[in-house]
Design an enzyme around this catalytic site. Structure first.
Site, PDB file in Angstrom:
ATOM      1  N   ASP A  13       0.739  -1.207  -0.232  1.00  0.00           N
ATOM      2  CA  ASP A  13      -0.086  -0.030  -0.081  1.00  0.00           C
ATOM      3  C   ASP A  13       0.668   1.345   0.142  1.00  0.00           C
ATOM      4  O   ASP A  13       0.512   2.220   0.751  1.00  0.00           O
ATOM      5  CB  ASP A  13      -0.978  -0.084   1.224  1.00  0.00           C
ATOM      6  CG  ASP A  13      -1.938  -1.105   1.023  1.00  0.00           C
ATOM      7  OD1 ASP A  13      -1.917  -1.821   0.191  1.00  0.00           O
ATOM      8  OD2 ASP A  13      -2.829  -1.073   2.112  1.00  0.00           O
ATOM      9  N   LYS A 111      -6.914  -5.000  -3.001  1.00  0.00           N
ATOM     10  CA  LYS A 111      -7.738  -5.481  -1.944  1.00  0.00           C
ATOM     11  C   LYS A 111      -8.600  -4.529  -1.416  1.00  0.00           C
ATOM     12  O   LYS A 111      -8.243  -3.630  -1.506  1.00  0.00           O
ATOM     13  CB  LYS A 111      -6.785  -6.217  -0.909  1.00  0.00           C
ATOM     14  CG  LYS A 111      -5.771  -5.050  -0.188  1.00  0.00           C
ATOM     15  CD  LYS A 111      -4.712  -5.607   0.593  1.00  0.00           C
ATOM     16  CE  LYS A 111      -4.011  -4.583   1.350  1.00  0.00           C
ATOM     17  NZ  LYS A 111      -4.842  -3.424   1.854  1.00  0.00           N
ATOM     18  N   CYS A 156      -1.937  -2.721   7.683  1.00  0.00           N
ATOM     19  CA  CYS A 156      -1.953  -3.614   6.631  1.00  0.00           C
ATOM     20  C   CYS A 156      -0.343  -4.627   6.492  1.00  0.00           C
ATOM     21  O   CYS A 156      -0.689  -5.826   6.078  1.00  0.00           O
ATOM     22  CB  CYS A 156      -2.271  -3.000   5.218  1.00  0.00           C
ATOM     23  SG  CYS A 156      -3.834  -2.551   5.251  1.00  0.00           S
TER      24      CYS A 156
HETATM   25  C1  VGL Z   1      -4.627   0.642   5.825  1.00  0.00           C
HETATM   26  C2  VGL Z   1      -6.141   1.354   6.989  1.00  0.00           C
HETATM   27  C3  VGL Z   1      -7.385   1.205   5.998  1.00  0.00           C
HETATM   28  C4  VGL Z   1      -3.208   0.320   5.354  1.00  0.00           C
HETATM   29  C5  VGL Z   1      -5.550   0.305   4.790  1.00  0.00           C
HETATM   30  O1  VGL Z   1      -2.691   0.333   4.273  1.00  0.00           O
HETATM   31  O2  VGL Z   1      -2.470  -0.206   6.496  1.00  0.00           O
HETATM   32  N1  VGL Z   1      -5.132   0.922   6.805  1.00  0.00           N
HETATM   33  N2  VGL Z   1      -7.016   0.770   4.878  1.00  0.00           N
END
Ligand code: VGL
Ligand code: ZN
Length: 209
Positions: A13, A111, A156
């Protein structure tokens, strides 16, 4: 530690919304990019994940009237933290950070695209049973150990590492190639889970090819 041809670098991410100026900015989030570039040289296999939500995603506080970001609610699959709207499919916030250059990456795994289930982990959605397909992909390709980097350390990245262990895959989190959100003790909590499940913590200088 020596990297082998069956190891995977998982880059979680590294998207605009998790970097400074983004909708769910992680402090110093873009500082993961240089260490990731440095460590990527050692790996034959690189996989990126991309948080990829619908406009009306259940994990958004905006989808729950009267609720504010960072509150928790009970959903069908358990407690869910509510987030600001982020990483909406097709928006600039969902794009990878423009400084991230990993052209050798072999897979981009999206995802969190089901409206009613969030997915922190690259392996299972937050109900902990809906598979993303990554375990099957790795199995079919003979890839059997993961090194984790990216955002966010305590969400994540951390959940992906714990799920790797649930699948009996060795999991090493590269701490200096991650940054944390740190919400209500989430860093301490995830590190307790790391210890309990055998997730290893290392820094990028500990690796060689
Ligand atoms: C994430 C919160 C919501 C992350 C993704 O990438 O850690 N955290 N969506
Ligand atoms: Zn998300």
């Amino acid at each position: 530690m020596k990297i082998t041809p069956t190891d995977v670098l998982l880059v979680i991410d590294v998207q605009n919304d998790f970097c400074p100026g983004g909708a769910l900015a992680v402090a110093d989030g873009d500082a993961v990019i240089n260490p990731i570039h440095r460590v990527a040289q050692h790996f034959q296999h690189i996989i990126l994940t991309q948080d990829w939500h619908t406009l009306d995603h259940n994990s958004f506080a905006s989808d729950h009237p009267g609720k504010k970001p960072f509150e928790q609610i009970k959903l069908a699959y358990g407690l869910q933290t509510l987030w600001p709207d982020h990483c909406v499919q097709g928006t600039p916030g969902a794009d990878f950070h423009p400084a991230l250059h990993l052209t050798r990456a072999e897979l981009i795994l999206r995802k969190g695209f089901r409206r009613t289930i969030d997915s922190y982990s690259a392996f299972f959605e937050n109900d902990r049973t809906t598979a993303t397909g990554l375990a099957g992909y790795m199995r079919e390709r003979g890839l059997n150990r993961v090194f984790l980097t990216g955002l966010a350390y305590d969400y994540c990245v951390g959940y992906s590492a714990l799920d790797a262990r649930r699948l009996s895959l060795p999991a090493i989190v590269l701490r200096d190639a991650c940054r944390a959100i740190n919400l209500n003790g989430s860093v301490v909590e995830i590190e307790q889970e790391f210890k309990a499940t055998g997730v290893e913590l290392m820094n990028i200088a500990d690796l060689s090819s």
